[in-house]
Design a protein around this motif. Structure first.
Motif, PDB file in Angstrom:
ATOM      1  N   GLU A  59       0.906  -1.230   0.084  1.00 43.00           N
ATOM      2  CA  GLU A  59       0.124   0.123  -0.017  1.00 43.00           C
ATOM      3  C   GLU A  59       0.823   1.306  -0.238  1.00 43.00           C
ATOM      4  N   LEU A  60       1.873   1.231   1.018  1.00 46.32           N
ATOM      5  CA  LEU A  60       2.818   2.501   0.814  1.00 46.32           C
ATOM      6  C   LEU A  60       3.390   2.481  -0.504  1.00 46.32           C
ATOM      7  N   GLN A  61       3.953   1.429  -1.133  1.00 45.17           N
ATOM      8  CA  GLN A  61       4.512   1.737  -2.674  1.00 45.17           C
ATOM      9  C   GLN A  61       3.681   2.470  -3.556  1.00 45.17           C
ATOM     10  N   GLY A  62       2.247   1.879  -3.507  1.00 44.04           N
ATOM     11  CA  GLY A  62       1.355   2.253  -4.294  1.00 44.04           C
ATOM     12  C   GLY A  62       1.061   3.654  -3.932  1.00 44.04           C
ATOM     13  N   ALA A  63       0.907   4.318  -2.839  1.00 44.12           N
ATOM     14  CA  ALA A  63       0.999   5.659  -2.522  1.00 44.12           C
ATOM     15  C   ALA A  63       2.246   6.385  -2.963  1.00 44.12           C
ATOM     16  N   VAL A  64       3.279   5.960  -2.823  1.00 44.40           N
ATOM     17  CA  VAL A  64       4.741   6.555  -3.631  1.00 44.40           C
ATOM     18  C   VAL A  64       4.570   6.832  -5.275  1.00 44.40           C
ATOM     19  N   GLN A  65       4.121   5.733  -5.749  1.00 39.60           N
ATOM     20  CA  GLN A  65       3.661   5.659  -7.289  1.00 39.60           C
ATOM     21  C   GLN A  65       2.757   6.858  -7.577  1.00 39.60           C
ATOM     22  N   ALA A  66       1.558   6.908  -6.775  1.00 38.47           N
ATOM     23  CA  ALA A  66       0.545   7.763  -7.126  1.00 38.47           C
ATOM     24  C   ALA A  66       1.093   9.275  -6.471  1.00 38.47           C
ATOM     25  N   LYS A  67       2.227   9.527  -5.898  1.00 40.56           N
ATOM     26  CA  LYS A  67       2.644  10.595  -5.576  1.00 40.56           C
ATOM     27  C   LYS A  67       1.987  11.522  -4.354  1.00 40.56           C
ATOM     28  N   ASP A  68       1.301  10.368  -3.705  1.00 42.97           N
ATOM     29  CA  ASP A  68       0.497  10.842  -2.396  1.00 42.97           C
ATOM     30  C   ASP A  68       1.467  10.907  -1.241  1.00 42.97           C
ATOM     31  N   ALA A  69       1.859  11.783  -0.877  1.00 41.20           N
ATOM     32  CA  ALA A  69       2.833  12.025   0.021  1.00 41.20           C
ATOM     33  C   ALA A  69       2.342  11.785   1.533  1.00 41.20           C
ATOM     34  N   ALA A  70       1.022  12.381   1.656  1.00 42.10           N
ATOM     35  CA  ALA A  70       0.475  12.277   2.952  1.00 42.10           C
ATOM     36  C   ALA A  70       0.115  10.771   3.463  1.00 42.10           C
ATOM     37  N   LYS A  71      -0.238  10.049   2.413  1.00 39.39           N
ATOM     38  CA  LYS A  71      -0.729   8.712   2.512  1.00 39.39           C
ATOM     39  C   LYS A  71       0.475   7.898   2.768  1.00 39.39           C
ATOM     40  N   VAL A  72       1.865   8.257   2.185  1.00 40.91           N
ATOM     41  CA  VAL A  72       3.021   7.745   2.490  1.00 40.91           C
ATOM     42  C   VAL A  72       3.249   7.807   3.812  1.00 40.91           C
ATOM     43  N   GLN A  73       3.286   8.973   4.272  1.00 37.96           N
ATOM     44  CA  GLN A  73       3.547   8.905   5.817  1.00 37.96           C
ATOM     45  C   GLN A  73       2.686   8.384   6.662  1.00 37.96           C
ATOM     46  N   ARG A  74       1.156   8.318   6.395  1.00 39.67           N
ATOM     47  CA  ARG A  74       0.425   7.653   7.108  1.00 39.67           C
ATOM     48  C   ARG A  74       0.638   6.194   7.152  1.00 39.67           C
ATOM     49  N   ALA A  75       0.936   5.693   6.030  1.00 37.94           N
ATOM     50  CA  ALA A  75       1.347   4.199   6.083  1.00 37.94           C
ATOM     51  C   ALA A  75       2.613   3.907   6.656  1.00 37.94           C
TER      52      ALA A  75
END
Length: 217
Positions: A59-75
């Motif tokens: 999920e974190l890697q998916g957030a990285v691909q989507a450039k969703d920085a906030a989601k990356v930090q939450r994960a």
């Protein structure tokens, strides 16, 4: 009749033995069973933790691909709180640090790198410390950057550590010390590594000379 007598003697001996040792034997067996149960339970727990951590890392890697920085930090925060003892936790921290750095959030990047430096294995700790020193160098926090590289690190990182120290010292205009650091980096960096050429360029930029290759015996 002889058989019955022999059987009675055996039963009497068993009864006497049980009276003396039976309670202890029961406790030993119970302890052994509890130990085995605990061992199998722990293995199951470990497998379950690793499986769940793997899913969260995806999920974190998916957030990285989507450039969703906030989601990356939450994960990453979720990983650290729930699966902090798995290898995925420092991996996530390093990934989250890179995401934050690219987003210009240096404070969060440093926080994630510090977590990885404190909780990862030796290799993750070394990578985290090197990257943390790089961020601090960008901030011109030179003393802190050098402090981040202090302590024992795996031998395979010796060249990278010396190189980064050279960068920090060069930025402080401590050219003699920078030359020493770059020379130390060259001494442990394989000639086939592309990074070696960059170290040579930096050494010459601070007034150093690349050592001549040793003649073959």
């Amino acid at each position: 009749m002889a058989y019955d007598l022999e059987e009675q003697e055996q039963l009497a001996s068993l009864k006497a033995w049980w009276n003396q040792y039976g309670n202890l034997t029961s406790w030993v067996l119970i302890a052994a069973m509890a130990s085995y149960s605990g061992w199998t339970g722990w293995n199951y727990y470990q497998r379950s933790q690793a499986s769940q951590a793997s899913q969260l890392y995806e999920e974190l890697q998916g957030a990285v691909q989507a450039k969703d920085a906030a989601k990356v930090q939450r994960a990453a925060a979720d990983m650290q709180s729930r699966f902090g003892r798995t290898a995925y936790a420092p991996m996530s921290a390093l990934t989250a640090a890179k995401s934050a750095f690219e987003a210009g959030d240096l404070k969060t990047a440093k926080t994630q790198l510090q977590w990885a430096a404190e909780h990862g294995n030796e290799e993750y700790q070394a990578v985290a410390k090197l990257r943390l020193a790089g961020v601090l160098l960008d901030e011109k926090a030179y003393d802190e950057a050098l402090k981040a590289l202090a302590g024992e690190l795996p031998a395979q990182f010796a060249g990278a550590v010396a190189d980064r120290k050279g960068d920090i010292l060069a930025a402080q205009n401590k050219l003699a010390e920078a030359r020493t650091a770059y020379l130390a980096a060259l001494a442990v960096t394989d000639k086939r590594q592309p990074a070696r050429q960059l170290i040579e360029v930096k050494l010459e930029a601070v007034g150093g000379s690349v050592p001549e290759p040793k003649a073959a015996l």
